[in-house]
Design a protein around this motif. Sequence first.
Motif, short mmCIF file in Angstrom:
data_model
loop_
_atom_site.label_atom_id
_atom_site.label_comp_id
_atom_site.label_asym_id
_atom_site.label_seq_id
_atom_site.Cartn_x
_atom_site.Cartn_y
_atom_site.Cartn_z
N TYR A 35 0.84 -1.18 0.00
CA TYR A 35 0.00 0.00 0.00
C TYR A 35 0.89 1.24 0.00
O TYR A 35 1.98 1.24 0.56
CB TYR A 35 -0.87 0.07 1.27
CG TYR A 35 -2.02 -0.89 1.31
CD1 TYR A 35 -1.87 -2.18 1.81
CD2 TYR A 35 -3.28 -0.50 0.86
CE1 TYR A 35 -2.94 -3.05 1.85
CE2 TYR A 35 -4.37 -1.37 0.91
CZ TYR A 35 -4.18 -2.64 1.41
OH TYR A 35 -5.25 -3.50 1.47
N LEU A 43 -4.90 5.72 1.89
CA LEU A 43 -4.26 4.41 1.76
C LEU A 43 -4.69 3.80 0.44
O LEU A 43 -5.86 3.51 0.24
CB LEU A 43 -4.74 3.48 2.88
CG LEU A 43 -3.85 3.23 4.04
CD1 LEU A 43 -4.56 2.34 5.03
CD2 LEU A 43 -2.54 2.58 3.62
N PHE A 90 3.38 0.74 3.03
CA PHE A 90 3.05 -0.32 3.98
C PHE A 90 2.92 -1.66 3.28
O PHE A 90 2.29 -1.77 2.23
CB PHE A 90 1.70 -0.04 4.67
CG PHE A 90 1.74 1.06 5.68
CD1 PHE A 90 1.22 2.31 5.39
CD2 PHE A 90 2.28 0.84 6.94
CE1 PHE A 90 1.24 3.33 6.32
CE2 PHE A 90 2.31 1.86 7.89
CZ PHE A 90 1.79 3.11 7.57
N VAL A 98 -7.82 -16.17 -3.47
CA VAL A 98 -8.56 -15.76 -4.67
C VAL A 98 -9.98 -16.34 -4.61
O VAL A 98 -10.95 -15.68 -4.94
CB VAL A 98 -7.84 -16.22 -5.95
CG1 VAL A 98 -8.67 -15.89 -7.17
CG2 VAL A 98 -6.48 -15.55 -6.05
N ALA A 100 -11.73 -17.42 -1.85
CA ALA A 100 -12.53 -16.98 -0.71
C ALA A 100 -12.70 -15.48 -0.66
O ALA A 100 -13.50 -14.97 0.11
CB ALA A 100 -11.90 -17.47 0.59
N GLY A 101 -11.93 -14.76 -1.45
CA GLY A 101 -12.04 -13.31 -1.43
C GLY A 101 -11.21 -12.66 -0.36
O GLY A 101 -10.40 -13.29 0.30
N TYR A 102 -11.47 -11.38 -0.14
CA TYR A 102 -10.62 -10.56 0.72
C TYR A 102 -11.30 -10.23 2.04
O TYR A 102 -11.09 -9.17 2.60
CB TYR A 102 -10.22 -9.30 -0.04
CG TYR A 102 -9.37 -9.63 -1.23
CD1 TYR A 102 -9.93 -9.89 -2.46
CD2 TYR A 102 -7.99 -9.73 -1.10
CE1 TYR A 102 -9.16 -10.24 -3.54
CE2 TYR A 102 -7.21 -10.08 -2.18
CZ TYR A 102 -7.79 -10.33 -3.40
OH TYR A 102 -7.02 -10.68 -4.46
N ARG A 103 -12.11 -11.17 2.55
CA ARG A 103 -12.87 -10.87 3.74
C ARG A 103 -12.13 -11.25 5.02
O ARG A 103 -12.71 -11.81 5.93
CB ARG A 103 -14.21 -11.59 3.69
CG ARG A 103 -14.96 -11.27 2.41
CD ARG A 103 -16.18 -12.11 2.24
NE ARG A 103 -16.65 -12.03 0.86
CZ ARG A 103 -17.80 -12.50 0.45
NH1 ARG A 103 -18.60 -13.10 1.30
NH2 ARG A 103 -18.17 -12.39 -0.80
N TYR A 104 -10.85 -11.02 5.01
CA TYR A 104 -10.06 -11.32 6.18
C TYR A 104 -9.32 -10.07 6.61
O TYR A 104 -8.94 -9.25 5.79
CB TYR A 104 -9.06 -12.44 5.89
CG TYR A 104 -9.71 -13.76 5.59
CD1 TYR A 104 -9.98 -14.14 4.28
CD2 TYR A 104 -10.07 -14.63 6.62
CE1 TYR A 104 -10.58 -15.34 4.00
CE2 TYR A 104 -10.67 -15.84 6.34
CZ TYR A 104 -10.93 -16.19 5.03
OH TYR A 104 -11.52 -17.38 4.76
N GLU A 105 -9.08 -9.98 7.90
CA GLU A 105 -8.36 -8.81 8.40
C GLU A 105 -6.95 -8.80 7.85
O GLU A 105 -6.35 -9.85 7.57
CB GLU A 105 -8.31 -8.82 9.92
CG GLU A 105 -7.56 -9.99 10.50
CD GLU A 105 -7.77 -10.11 11.99
OE1 GLU A 105 -8.73 -10.80 12.39
OE2 GLU A 105 -6.96 -9.52 12.73
N GLN A 106 -6.44 -7.60 7.68
CA GLN A 106 -5.09 -7.45 7.17
C GLN A 106 -4.18 -7.01 8.30
O GLN A 106 -4.55 -6.20 9.15
CB GLN A 106 -5.07 -6.46 6.01
CG GLN A 106 -5.86 -6.96 4.81
CD GLN A 106 -5.65 -6.15 3.56
OE1 GLN A 106 -4.80 -5.26 3.50
NE2 GLN A 106 -6.43 -6.46 2.53
N PHE A 108 -0.70 -5.16 9.09
CA PHE A 108 0.22 -4.23 8.44
C PHE A 108 1.59 -4.24 9.10
O PHE A 108 1.71 -4.41 10.31
CB PHE A 108 -0.35 -2.81 8.50
CG PHE A 108 -1.45 -2.56 7.51
CD1 PHE A 108 -2.73 -3.02 7.75
CD2 PHE A 108 -1.20 -1.86 6.34
CE1 PHE A 108 -3.76 -2.81 6.83
CE2 PHE A 108 -2.21 -1.63 5.41
CZ PHE A 108 -3.48 -2.10 5.66
N GLY A 109 2.60 -4.00 8.27
CA GLY A 109 3.95 -3.78 8.78
C GLY A 109 4.07 -2.36 9.30
O GLY A 109 3.15 -1.55 9.16
#
Lengths: 117, 110
Positions: A35, A43, A90, A98, A100-106, A108-109
């Motif tokens: 990002y 962001l 970041f 791919v 299941a999609g992007y419905r998970y918490e991310q 960050f560094g």
Amino acid sequence: DTAVSQTPKYLVTQMGNDKSIKCEQNLGHDTMYWYKQDSKKFLKIMFSYNNKELIINETVPNRFSPKSPDKAHLNLHINSLELGDSAVYFCASSQATVAAGYRYEQYFGPGTRLTVT
Amino acid sequence: GQQVMQIPQYQHVQEGEDFTTYCNSSTTLSNIQWYKQRPGGHPVFLIQLVKSGEVKKQKRLTFQFGEAKKNSSLHITATQTTDVGTYFCAGTFGNEKLTFGTGTRLTIIP
């Protein structure tokens, strides 16, 4: 233990130079991201890799080239740096796939503050 | 592309006052996440909402997901100096990437 780590934390360089930022995650996640956060705190996603494969490539100048040697590492190389590249970059990771999609918490560094002079 | 708008962009409140930030999308979201970024820090996940009309609480923080799944809010009761930071919502449209809102920067006046 740091979950997502980035190096370097600060990077000051001159216009025209080439630089790299490294990222590593020890969470066992399959997906990693880059990002860019500008001075207004927006962001914006640049790239995403799933299991070493590029799956998201936003409209980013081709001076930016990501590389994922394995699923725990995602590096960002920037050629011919410009003043407008100054920002905080970041890295993040998540369990997203791919299918299941992007419905998970991310996760960050800590970010790399890049200043181009 | 899909966008997620957040208002207000900035909010200054006296310590002890309440604070609310709103997140809006023109199309239906699959889910909404909220993140907090302290000054000089990185975004940290707070919560995810998935169901229409869902309400979740974390101590003084209350998160809501609209009935139409096009908007969300984060409400903080009796703000404290530790609440300072930028709050981001982030949503997914179908199986697409997570799209971050524009953020609300909260400043607390002691």
